[in-house]
Motif scaffolding. Sequence first.
Motif, PDB file in Angstrom:
ATOM      1  N   MET A 190       1.859  14.026 -19.200  1.00 22.51           N
ATOM      2  CA  MET A 190       1.639  13.695 -20.604  1.00 22.51           C
ATOM      3  C   MET A 190       1.803  14.992 -21.371  1.00 22.51           C
ATOM      4  O   MET A 190       1.237  16.023 -20.996  1.00 22.51           O
ATOM      5  N   PHE A 209       4.979  10.548 -22.787  1.00 28.87           N
ATOM      6  CA  PHE A 209       5.054  10.444 -21.334  1.00 28.87           C
ATOM      7  C   PHE A 209       6.405  10.961 -20.848  1.00 28.87           C
ATOM      8  O   PHE A 209       7.450  10.540 -21.338  1.00 28.87           O
ATOM      9  N   ILE A 244      -0.225  14.138 -14.394  1.00 28.76           N
ATOM     10  CA  ILE A 244      -0.806  12.845 -14.031  1.00 28.76           C
ATOM     11  C   ILE A 244      -0.774  12.739 -12.509  1.00 28.76           C
ATOM     12  O   ILE A 244       0.307  12.705 -11.915  1.00 28.76           O
ATOM     13  N   LEU A 298      -0.863   3.646 -19.172  1.00 27.90           N
ATOM     14  CA  LEU A 298      -0.425   3.982 -20.522  1.00 27.90           C
ATOM     15  C   LEU A 298      -0.719   2.773 -21.394  1.00 27.90           C
ATOM     16  O   LEU A 298      -0.387   1.645 -21.024  1.00 27.90           O
ATOM     17  N   TYR A 305      -2.718   7.964 -22.712  1.00 31.53           N
ATOM     18  CA  TYR A 305      -2.896   7.997 -21.262  1.00 31.53           C
ATOM     19  C   TYR A 305      -4.367   7.757 -20.926  1.00 31.53           C
ATOM     20  O   TYR A 305      -5.252   8.369 -21.523  1.00 31.53           O
TER      21      TYR A 305
END
Length: 173
Positions: free
Chosen positions: A43, A56, A81, A132, A145
């Motif tokens: 992110m 993203f 992530i 998301l 996120y």
Amino acid sequence: MKVTFYEDRNFQGRSYDCMSDCADFSSYMSRCHSCRVHSGCWMMYDQPNYMGNQYFFRRGEYADYMSMFGMSNCIRSCRMIPMHRGSYRMRIYERENFMGQMYEMADDCDSIMDRYRMPHCQSCHVMDGHWLMYEQPHYRGRMWYFRPGEYRSFSNMGGMRFMSMRRIMDSWY
């Protein structure tokens, strides 16, 4: 997981290799206009300290991401992530503090209005996986996120009302 940031478009200028969360790029570079995501999902934020609009990025080359995503500010911070293998579960609530209608989800939803007749979602509890969430149906508009945890109110997120959500799958890595 690794991403390389470049000061200028088309991977030009000074670069900075990042392999973990970075709250503020200013000590490494004055601006960032392109990047290469070598591995992982990330992110990106247009403000320091993981604030502002979120974007993203997954593995690939982004020679001019500002034009690609319609961004007005360049990336100022990023968050890695973690890969998740296993089930995905999230409870969404119509109102803040886990009030109103509640639905438990285990897969993507392109419109909570169409699926649940729920006009919007204002709190959630992510039990498993990384997600998301989008402000408009069909995965459009601003995104946020969510990792496992309780999110009692979205009012501190600029009053966002989420209307679609999708899982961040391991196949995206």
